[in-house]
Design a protein around this motif. Structure first.
Motif, PDB file in Angstrom:
ATOM      1  N   THR A 409      -2.607   9.450  -9.400  1.00  0.00           N
ATOM      2  CA  THR A 409      -2.812   8.661 -10.623  1.00  0.00           C
ATOM      3  C   THR A 409      -1.559   8.685 -11.486  1.00  0.00           C
ATOM      4  N   LYS A 437      -1.630   2.821 -10.401  1.00  0.00           N
ATOM      5  CA  LYS A 437      -2.709   3.773 -10.123  1.00  0.00           C
ATOM      6  C   LYS A 437      -3.207   4.347 -11.446  1.00  0.00           C
ATOM      7  N   GLU A 439      -6.735   5.723 -14.083  1.00  0.00           N
ATOM      8  CA  GLU A 439      -8.062   6.334 -14.188  1.00  0.00           C
ATOM      9  C   GLU A 439      -8.552   6.269 -15.620  1.00  0.00           C
TER      10      GLU A 439
END
Length: 505
Positions: A409, A437, A439
């Motif tokens: 991430t 990437k 989250e």
């Protein structure tokens, strides 16, 4: 029979569909049978849970689960190995995890007893693959492939006593590189040894040595020492144990268990304790006994040429001609090799011996064993011992206390305020669509401190923060987790700014 309400409707439908005949008659005996089955099923469902108290949850002997941290390390090792294979022009191949049993039998000598046979399901007799080499040879014969440079990564299974601490398992991963085809002598063999050196150097495991021998030299040596040809494979199998047990123990096995005359064993001992470089090859050319054996002379000639190419590749100092190297597998016909790590006394005290970390050799007759007409395709290859290498790396990481990131991430989407889930979802979707990437926490109203702690814990480098003020001004705060510095970025420039920051880090 239990009351109607205790049986599921699906069970009753199955019951009636089986007992009703086309004539409309019902077979009472079958109804009684099905009622007994239903009672048994119901009883098993109502059994108390305490009957499972002795049940132990574990993996089968010789296998293991790999944690996310371990998988990160494993993937790095595999990426490095596969990258080297690709650099040398190999194509990837895959074969089934199990083969017809007859394809694997009589290919591994004494080790054939370690093959896992699958239970007969009323069809083909099958076995789990023991290595990746025999399936590759079967592939070449089956599709009539005459030339191929291939690599394969996959699991294999061996029914042996596992030694987990040394990276030995019953289920393990192999990484193979092979060159199939008729080429001028020792050029593909030299490239295989060059690949082995590149991989072991790249993995930075420490100093290493690659032992080299030739099955023709080995067979010639056994012949001139007086070993009956019928005992060649059995005696080779004993010699192959010299990296694990002493010569005296090997000699005892040859004499006491395999019926070899003591004086013959002593002659073998004179040879198998010799090792050196190209000078030893020259010395063996002059040996009064070996020089009389045609097979041995052919092998020595090829080894001399091999050392010439290894010198040109700049790796000759990493190679040792070792007459004790036997490689127990029956299918080897020429040059054989095995890589071992060289440990300093200090390393030996704090580490453990894992044996060879890579091995291989030439097997010119294996493809012909599958071809109906016996057409041969010469092959040479190598296998990297990933599990053993992983055991070494894992041990070193434990010793150093190195922390491993388990995710990739790059950005975390956070908010300091309540009721901002919709804005976070829109923002993270933009980042995902841009290939970043990212989250977020799966909560409607997470606390900012909780979100920032998560980033630090997971090693996420950047945080984008959106709140009422940012929404009003049309900006997003971009925060560095390491320095805790924040900068306001216009929403339309956010993706470009993140990509720039990531490329500079």
């Amino acid at each position: 029979m239990p009351p109607f309400g205790l049986l599921p409707m699906r069970a009753w439908a199955s019951l009636f569909s089986q007992v009703l005949r086309p004539s409309g008659l019902v077979c009472i005996r079958e109804v009684h049978f099905h009622s007994q089955v239903s009672e048994a099923v119901l009883t098993s469902q109502l059994k108390p849970h305490q009957e499972k108290s002795n049940f132990i949850i574990k993996t089968p002997k010789g296998t293991r689960d790999l944690s996310p941290q371990q998988m990160v390390v494993r993937e790095k090792i595999l990426d490095m190995v596969v990258g080297c294979f690709k650099r040398h022009g190999a194509k990837r191949l895959d074969t089934p995890a199990f083969e017809l049993k007859e394809m694997l039998t009589e290919k591994y000598g004494e080790d054939s007893g370690l093959i896992y046979d699958l239970k007969d399901q009323g069809g083909e007799l099958l076995s789990l693959r023991y290595d990746l080499t025999v399936p590759f040879a079967r592939y070449l014969a089956m599709y009539k492939v005459k030339k191929m440079k291939r690599y394969q990564v996959g699991k294999v299974w061996r029914r042996e006593s596992p030694t987990i601490v040394q990276g030995r398992y019953r289920e393990f991963c192999q990484c193979d590189f092979d060159i199939a085809g008729q080429f001028d002598p020792m050029i593909p063999d030299a490239e295989c040894l060059k690949i082995m050196c590149e991989i072991l150097s790249g993995l930075q495991l420490g100093d290493f040595l690659i032992k080299v021998n030739d099955r023709r030299i080995l067979d010639g040596m056994l012949a001139v020492c007086g070993v009956p040809e019928s005992k060649f494979h059995a005696i080779c199998s004993s010699i192959d144990k010299l990296d694990k047990i002493s010569w005296n123990d090997v000699r005892h096995e040859m004499v006491a268990k395999k019926g070899l005359a003591p004086e013959v064993a002593d002659r073998i001992g004179d040879y198998v304790q010799c090792h050196g470089g190209v000078s030893l090859v020259e010395e063996m050319f002059q040996d009064s006994r070996l020089s009389q054996n045609k097979q041995a002379l052919e092998g020595l000639g090829d080894l001399k040429l091999l050392f010439e190419y290894l010198t040109l590749f700049g790796i000759a100092e990493k190679i040792s001609f070792d007459l004790s190297l036997a490689r127990g597998l029956d299918y080897y016909t020429g040059v054989i090799y095995e890589a071992v790590l060289l440990q300093t006394p200090a390393q030996a005290e704090e580490s453990f011996n894992v044996g060879s970390v890579a091995a291989g050799g030439r097997y010119d007759g294996l493809v012909g064993m599958f071809d109906p007409r016996g057409h041969k395709v010469p092959c040479v290859g190598l296998s990297i011992g990933v599990e053993r290498i992983f055991a070494i790396v894992e041990q070193r990481m434990k010793t150093s206390g190195q922390k491993i990131r388990t995710t990739e991430t790059q950005v975390f989407v956070a908010t300091p305020q309540k009721n901002f889930l919709h804005e976070r979802l829109k923002l993270i979707s933009e980042l995902w669509d841009a290939g970043i990437k990212a989250e977020l926490l799966y909560k409607n109203n997470p606390k900012l401190l909780t979100q920032l702690h998560y980033c630090e814990q997971m090693g996420i480098p950047l945080v984008v923060i959106i709140g009422e003020q940012e929404l009003k001004e049309g900006v997003i705060k971009l925060r560095s987790v390491a320095s805790r510095e924040e900068v306001a970025i216009k929403r339309e420039y956010l993706v470009a700014e993140i990509q720039k920051t990531l490329s500079e880090s």
